[in-house]
Scaffold this motif. Sequence first.
Motif, PDB file in Angstrom:
ATOM      1  N   SER A 160      43.689  34.623  25.612  1.00 22.66           N
ATOM      2  CA  SER A 160      43.029  35.481  26.419  1.00 22.66           C
ATOM      3  C   SER A 160      43.573  37.128  25.468  1.00 22.66           C
ATOM      4  O   SER A 160      42.305  38.182  25.509  1.00 22.66           O
ATOM      5  CB  SER A 160      42.448  35.377  28.048  1.00 22.66           C
ATOM      6  OG  SER A 160      42.122  33.809  27.928  1.00 22.66           O
ATOM      7  N   ASP A 161      43.965  37.454  25.589  1.00 18.56           N
ATOM      8  CA  ASP A 161      45.024  38.736  25.855  1.00 18.56           C
ATOM      9  C   ASP A 161      44.262  39.437  23.741  1.00 18.56           C
ATOM     10  O   ASP A 161      45.022  39.894  23.548  1.00 18.56           O
ATOM     11  CB  ASP A 161      46.426  38.969  25.892  1.00 18.56           C
ATOM     12  CG  ASP A 161      47.406  37.524  25.585  1.00 18.56           C
ATOM     13  OD1 ASP A 161      47.090  36.946  24.434  1.00 18.56           O
ATOM     14  OD2 ASP A 161      48.421  37.737  25.928  1.00 18.56           O
ATOM     15  N   VAL A 168      36.220  40.740  29.468  1.00 18.57           N
ATOM     16  CA  VAL A 168      37.614  40.117  30.879  1.00 18.57           C
ATOM     17  C   VAL A 168      37.092  38.215  30.313  1.00 18.57           C
ATOM     18  O   VAL A 168      35.436  37.908  30.526  1.00 18.57           O
ATOM     19  CB  VAL A 168      36.385  40.655  31.918  1.00 18.57           C
ATOM     20  CG1 VAL A 168      36.924  39.545  33.146  1.00 18.57           C
ATOM     21  CG2 VAL A 168      37.149  42.020  31.820  1.00 18.57           C
ATOM     22  N   THR A 169      37.771  37.326  29.584  1.00 17.92           N
ATOM     23  CA  THR A 169      37.306  36.309  29.507  1.00 17.92           C
ATOM     24  C   THR A 169      37.253  35.414  31.179  1.00 17.92           C
ATOM     25  O   THR A 169      37.329  36.304  32.102  1.00 17.92           O
ATOM     26  CB  THR A 169      38.112  35.575  28.640  1.00 17.92           C
ATOM     27  OG1 THR A 169      39.460  35.093  29.475  1.00 17.92           O
ATOM     28  CG2 THR A 169      38.705  36.776  27.446  1.00 17.92           C
ATOM     29  N   GLU A 171      38.633  33.105  32.373  1.00 21.64           N
ATOM     30  CA  GLU A 171      39.885  32.787  32.943  1.00 21.64           C
ATOM     31  C   GLU A 171      40.602  34.249  34.154  1.00 21.64           C
ATOM     32  O   GLU A 171      40.695  34.230  34.826  1.00 21.64           O
ATOM     33  CB  GLU A 171      40.822  32.678  32.369  1.00 21.64           C
ATOM     34  CG  GLU A 171      40.884  31.385  31.450  1.00 21.64           C
ATOM     35  CD  GLU A 171      39.553  31.232  30.416  1.00 21.64           C
ATOM     36  OE1 GLU A 171      39.149  31.962  29.771  1.00 21.64           O
ATOM     37  OE2 GLU A 171      39.473  30.051  30.192  1.00 21.64           O
ATOM     38  N   GLN A 172      40.327  35.317  32.827  1.00 20.42           N
ATOM     39  CA  GLN A 172      40.018  36.504  33.987  1.00 20.42           C
ATOM     40  C   GLN A 172      39.808  36.882  35.034  1.00 20.42           C
ATOM     41  O   GLN A 172      39.822  37.487  35.986  1.00 20.42           O
ATOM     42  CB  GLN A 172      40.340  37.868  32.859  1.00 20.42           C
ATOM     43  CG  GLN A 172      41.282  37.318  32.064  1.00 20.42           C
ATOM     44  CD  GLN A 172      41.465  38.377  30.509  1.00 20.42           C
ATOM     45  OE1 GLN A 172      40.194  39.014  30.065  1.00 20.42           O
ATOM     46  NE2 GLN A 172      42.238  39.141  29.647  1.00 20.42           N
ATOM     47  N   TRP A 173      38.394  36.754  34.793  1.00 23.44           N
ATOM     48  CA  TRP A 173      37.356  36.568  35.822  1.00 23.44           C
ATOM     49  C   TRP A 173      37.369  36.190  37.385  1.00 23.44           C
ATOM     50  O   TRP A 173      37.316  36.815  37.938  1.00 23.44           O
ATOM     51  CB  TRP A 173      35.972  36.612  35.511  1.00 23.44           C
ATOM     52  CG  TRP A 173      34.546  36.742  35.183  1.00 23.44           C
ATOM     53  CD1 TRP A 173      33.590  35.430  36.580  1.00 23.44           C
ATOM     54  CD2 TRP A 173      34.071  37.862  37.310  1.00 23.44           C
ATOM     55  NE1 TRP A 173      32.345  35.976  37.092  1.00 23.44           N
ATOM     56  CE2 TRP A 173      32.963  37.547  37.307  1.00 23.44           C
ATOM     57  CE3 TRP A 173      34.944  39.233  36.349  1.00 23.44           C
ATOM     58  CZ2 TRP A 173      32.530  38.260  38.256  1.00 23.44           C
ATOM     59  CZ3 TRP A 173      33.721  40.103  37.486  1.00 23.44           C
ATOM     60  CH2 TRP A 173      32.476  39.491  37.939  1.00 23.44           C
ATOM     61  N   GLN A 175      40.319  35.629  38.217  1.00 23.41           N
ATOM     62  CA  GLN A 175      41.222  35.780  39.104  1.00 23.41           C
ATOM     63  C   GLN A 175      41.419  37.017  39.860  1.00 23.41           C
ATOM     64  O   GLN A 175      42.113  37.547  40.266  1.00 23.41           O
ATOM     65  CB  GLN A 175      42.546  35.478  38.285  1.00 23.41           C
ATOM     66  CG  GLN A 175      42.897  33.659  37.715  1.00 23.41           C
ATOM     67  CD  GLN A 175      43.580  34.282  36.309  1.00 23.41           C
ATOM     68  OE1 GLN A 175      44.352  34.568  35.836  1.00 23.41           O
ATOM     69  NE2 GLN A 175      44.658  33.109  35.715  1.00 23.41           N
ATOM     70  N   LEU A 176      39.946  37.876  38.960  1.00 18.34           N
ATOM     71  CA  LEU A 176      40.086  38.722  40.269  1.00 18.34           C
ATOM     72  C   LEU A 176      40.178  39.088  41.738  1.00 18.34           C
ATOM     73  O   LEU A 176      38.868  37.800  41.889  1.00 18.34           O
ATOM     74  CB  LEU A 176      38.634  39.436  39.518  1.00 18.34           C
ATOM     75  CG  LEU A 176      38.368  40.132  38.529  1.00 18.34           C
ATOM     76  CD1 LEU A 176      37.327  40.524  37.588  1.00 18.34           C
ATOM     77  CD2 LEU A 176      39.651  40.829  37.584  1.00 18.34           C
ATOM     78  N   THR A 183      44.286  44.188  36.451  1.00 21.73           N
ATOM     79  CA  THR A 183      42.984  44.161  35.033  1.00 21.73           C
ATOM     80  C   THR A 183      42.325  44.532  34.858  1.00 21.73           C
ATOM     81  O   THR A 183      42.060  44.795  33.468  1.00 21.73           O
ATOM     82  CB  THR A 183      42.671  42.065  35.957  1.00 21.73           C
ATOM     83  OG1 THR A 183      43.578  41.156  35.842  1.00 21.73           O
ATOM     84  CG2 THR A 183      42.022  41.123  34.338  1.00 21.73           C
TER      85      THR A 183
END
Length: 324
Positions: A160-161, A168-169, A171-173, A175-176, A183
Motif C-alpha cells: 500500500s505504501d 488511500v487504499t 486497508e488504510q481507509w 483503519q482511519l 494517515t
Amino acid sequence: MWVEIVCGLVIYKLFRRFFYGDDDILDVETTDSNALFSVAARLEKLYGGKVYTGLRIPDADTGQLQNIDMVLVTKGGEAVVICVQNLSGFFSINADGSWVSTSGHNLKTEHHPDPVAEVKRQVAILKYYIEGRGNTTVPEGYLSCKVICPNPNFRSAIRSDYFPPEVVTYEQWIQLKPELKSTFSGWIKGAFLDGNKEMQESIQKLNFVLSTARTWDRLELKGKKYLLGEFLGFKGKQDDVLSLKAIKRSKVSRLIFQKMSLFGIDLSKLEVGIVLETAERNGFHLRLEGSNVRSNTLGLFQLQNSTKSGKFKLSSVVSMSLSA
C-alpha cells in the motif's frame, strides 16, 4: 431445468411489473453512487465540517463542466478535493502512473487512467473557480487532494505504501479513526488567512461558493440507495403532470415523496412536498403543501456520465434534489 429457469424469469417479470410497473431505474447499478455518499458521511463523522458531493465545476480551458466527486471542508477551514475510486480487483501501477487491475476467474486485465493526475487537475480547476466566484486569492497548496478506494474487494498487488501518498487504499481507509489523522497528514494547509476573524470569513466564503456551485441532481431511492444525474421531467396522467408543472429547478431545491395515510385516503396517491432553495441554503427547510399525484407517475432521469435516460416511479423515491 431450462423450463424451470424460463418459468422463473416469466414469474419475476410479472411480479416486477405488478409492483413496479415501468420503473426501469431499479435496473441501474447504484453501487458507485452509494460508495460516494458512504465516503462523504464517514469523512464528516471523522473530521467534522461539510462534504460537498457531485460537483460540476466549469473548466475555463475546455468550456465544459468538470465532475468532482466531493470536496471536504472541515470546521477549521481545511479543504480537500477527493476522488472516489470504487474499483475491485488486484491493482498495480505502471511507470506512467496509470493503474492496472486483474480480476475474475479468467484474470481479466483492465487499464485505468492515473486518478492522482486527474484529481490534481480538478484541484487546479476548482482553485480558479473559487477565486473567480469568491473574489479572493487561494494560496498555492491550500487545496490538497486524495484518491480514496473504499471497495472491500480492492486489493493491492503491491504494498500500500508503494502507491502515491495521495492514494488511500481500502486497508488504510478502514483503519482511519478520528484520533489517528497521521494517515491524512499533508491534507491540511491551514485557512486562507491568519487571524480568527479573517479565517472565519474565509471559511464562510469558501462554503458559500461550494454550496451554490452546480451539482448533479440526486435521487434518494428506498433502501438508502442513491443516483446522480439530471432530472428531465415527469410523465403520466395529464392532471398529475400539470400539478407538477410548477416544479422548476430555479425555484425548488428538493422534493419529498411520501405515501398518504392509510386511514380513509387513496393509497394510490403520493404527497409531493417542496423545499425552497433559499430556505435550505440558509440552514432550514420550509415545507410547502405540495401536490397529491398518482404514485405510478413517472420521472425521467439521465444518469451521470450516460446518454441513456431511465424512468422511475415516484413511489420508489424518498426525495429528489435539484441543482440550480
